[in-house]
Enzyme design. Structure first.
Site, PDB file in Angstrom:
ATOM      1  N   HIS A  33       6.141  -2.582   0.467  1.00 47.95           N
ATOM      2  CA  HIS A  33       7.449  -2.892   1.044  1.00 47.95           C
ATOM      3  C   HIS A  33       7.719  -4.398   1.018  1.00 47.95           C
ATOM      4  CE1 HIS A  33       8.106   1.194   2.852  1.00 47.95           C
ATOM      5  NE2 HIS A  33       6.805   1.223   2.621  1.00 47.95           N
ATOM      6  N   ASP A 142      14.262  -3.541   5.615  1.00 48.94           N
ATOM      7  CA  ASP A 142      13.626  -2.311   5.134  1.00 48.94           C
ATOM      8  C   ASP A 142      14.034  -1.161   6.040  1.00 48.94           C
ATOM      9  OD1 ASP A 142      11.338  -0.254   4.986  1.00 48.94           O
ATOM     10  OD2 ASP A 142      10.781  -1.638   3.387  1.00 48.94           O
TER      11      ASP A 142
END
Length: 487
Positions: A33, A142
């Protein structure tokens, strides 16, 4: 937790004038991520925008070292905002204790989940500091960090966009599952969401089999937080790969009032020609230089997946029996349910001469972009999928958990650029050396494998074209930049 906003103050040279637009990137603190949001920062920086990338100090050091295709330290308008890494004893493990025996590997992610929750206060303080000196603060977070950035609702000159790290296929199919099985939407609503003649493959892997309860709870928390402030969605994909599923997502996002969406993947650089001329190349790339075109299969399962000692042995024997050259990327030691799992010396001896075992980290993107690489045995994390698709390399699918099982379906049944190694219906069984040998031979040394490779190469060419000036991904990026910099 202590934070440091001095980098923002310094970068503005103590001016009292408002900066027009500042972008703040908030990644989930796990390598898969951290990396894409740093790649997005590179894309944004080319538009002469100031970008702040926020995370713990150790995570920022990690992502700087592992980024491929460009050097973030030479990009002057990307600023790294480091927060103090929390001591291990402060991590509460509040989500632990509910995993089944079949999903123990996912527990590797639990510390990252708990760490992420500790970022709310320092991130919120930094956003307030930036907002006082900026006309508009644009937060790209995110999808697993909605809880952390939720205080943005109290900042009037800030807006937030959710970065979704899974494929459009996986996300839209999960939305469709929820619509059918949970919300029980009437059939006429379904017809509005799903175009005529369109559908998802039958027998998709269930969410229950792919996500441990802790992660399902965590995702529900993010969804409930993000619904109140999300101004739009960003996707690491492009129309040439997933246009039908992006169209479905656009309808769902309108239904859920989640704003506009933009898809401008692949996020990573697709032209690696400068790296090929570099003197500072990894040893495995020098080894690849000596091999025949399309003769090597890369074997790698990402940074969070682990295999048992027994499974590692079967993989080593299967690779040996396949008689194909390979690069096998492993971490020297994995902690799996308290057991240290290692590639044994006998397994290394078994495959010596035919391939390389690379421990810890390897330049995956550059390996996939090398002409000698003809296949990739992968866990099917979406970053790895987009890297291999963009480089025109076919995939042998070995999904482990989360979005990976559905990504594997996209690769094998929809795009038809891969072969199955791990059948999700038999996910709890040991993958035998015979299965591994057959899958590798099929991909690397069969007429069917050659056809798959040709489809992968053609799709890769289209994907690389999408990021050029006339491509769909480039247009999507330009539209997003125009949107966030509007008057």
């Amino acid at each position: 937790m202590a934070t440091n906003a001095s980098s923002f103050n310094h970068s503005q040279n103590d001016t009292k004038e408002l900066v027009d637009v500042v972008l703040v990137m908030v990644p989930f603190p796990a390598q898969g991520h951290l990396n894409p949001l740093l790649h997005i920062s590179r894309l944004f920086s080319s538009h002469n925008l100031q970008i702040y990338y926020l995370s713990f100090r150790d995570k920022i050091n990690q992502v700087k070292l592992r980024v491929q295709g460009w050097d973030p330290l030479t990009t002057c308008n990307i600023h790294f905002q480091e927060f103090q890494t929390p001591p291990s004893h402060e991590i509460s493990r509040r989500f632990s204790g509910k995993s089944s025996e079949n999903n123990k590997s996912q527990k590797i992610l639990l510390p990252a989940i708990d760490e992420s929750l500790m970022l709310r206060e320092p991130v919120g303080a930094f956003l307030l500091e930036v907002a006082r000196k900026t006309r508009r603060v644009v937060v790209v977070y995110d999808s697993l960090m909605a809880y952390v950035v939720q205080d943005i609702v109290s900042i009037p000159n800030a807006e937030a966009y959710c970065y979704n790290g899974a494929s459009a296929f996986t996300i839209s199919s999960i939305y469709w599952d929820v619509a059918l099985r949970v919300l029980h939407l009437p059939s006429f609503v379904g017809k509005l969401l799903i175009p005529s003649g369109f559908g998802f493959p039958n027998d998709l892997p269930s969410q229950q089999s792919s996500f441990i309860p802790e992660f399902q709870d965590f995702i529900r928390m993010q969804n409930s937080c993000g619904s109140s402030f999300c101004s739009g969605n960003l996707y690491s994909t492009c129309k040439v790969v997933e246009e039908p599923y992006l169209n479905v997502l656009a309808k769902f996002n309108r239904l859920l009032r989640q704003g506009k969406q933009w898809a401008f993947g692949p996020l990573h650089p697709v032209d690696l020609s400068e790296r090929k001329c570099s003197n500072n190349r990894h040893d495995c790339l020098k080894w690849l230089d000596k091999q025949e075109p399309n003769s090597v299969i890369l074997v790698s399962f990402g940074t969070t997946c682990s295999l048992s000692t027994e499974q590692i042995k079967e993989l080593a024997i299967g690779l040996e029996k396949s008689q194909q050259k390979f690069i096998w990327v492993v971490r020297d030691a994995l902690l799996r349910e308290g057991e240290q799992v290692k590639v044994q010396e006998e397994d290394e001896e078994r495959v010596k001469g035919r391939g390389l075992i690379v421990k810890d980290w390897a330049p995956q993107l550059e390996i996939l972009g090398h002409s000698s690489t003809g296949g990739f045995m992968s866990h099917c994390g979406w970053n790895s999928c987009m890297e291999t698709i963009s480089m025109g390399v076919p995939i042998a699918t070995w999904p482990m958990f989360l979005d990976q099982p559905r990504n594997a379906v996209l690769l094998t049944k929809v795009l038809k650029i891969g072969v199955v190694v791990k059948d999700w219906e038999r996910r709890d069984e040991l993958i035998t050396r015979t299965t591994i040998e057959a899958s590798v031979r099929k991909l690397m040394a069969s007429p069917e494998g050659n056809e798959i490779r040709l489809r992968a190469r053609e799709l890769g060419e289209k994907v690389r074209q999408s990021v050029t000036n006339d491509g769909d991904s480039k247009r999507e990026m330009d539209l997003f930049i125009a949107h966030i910099t509007r008057n």
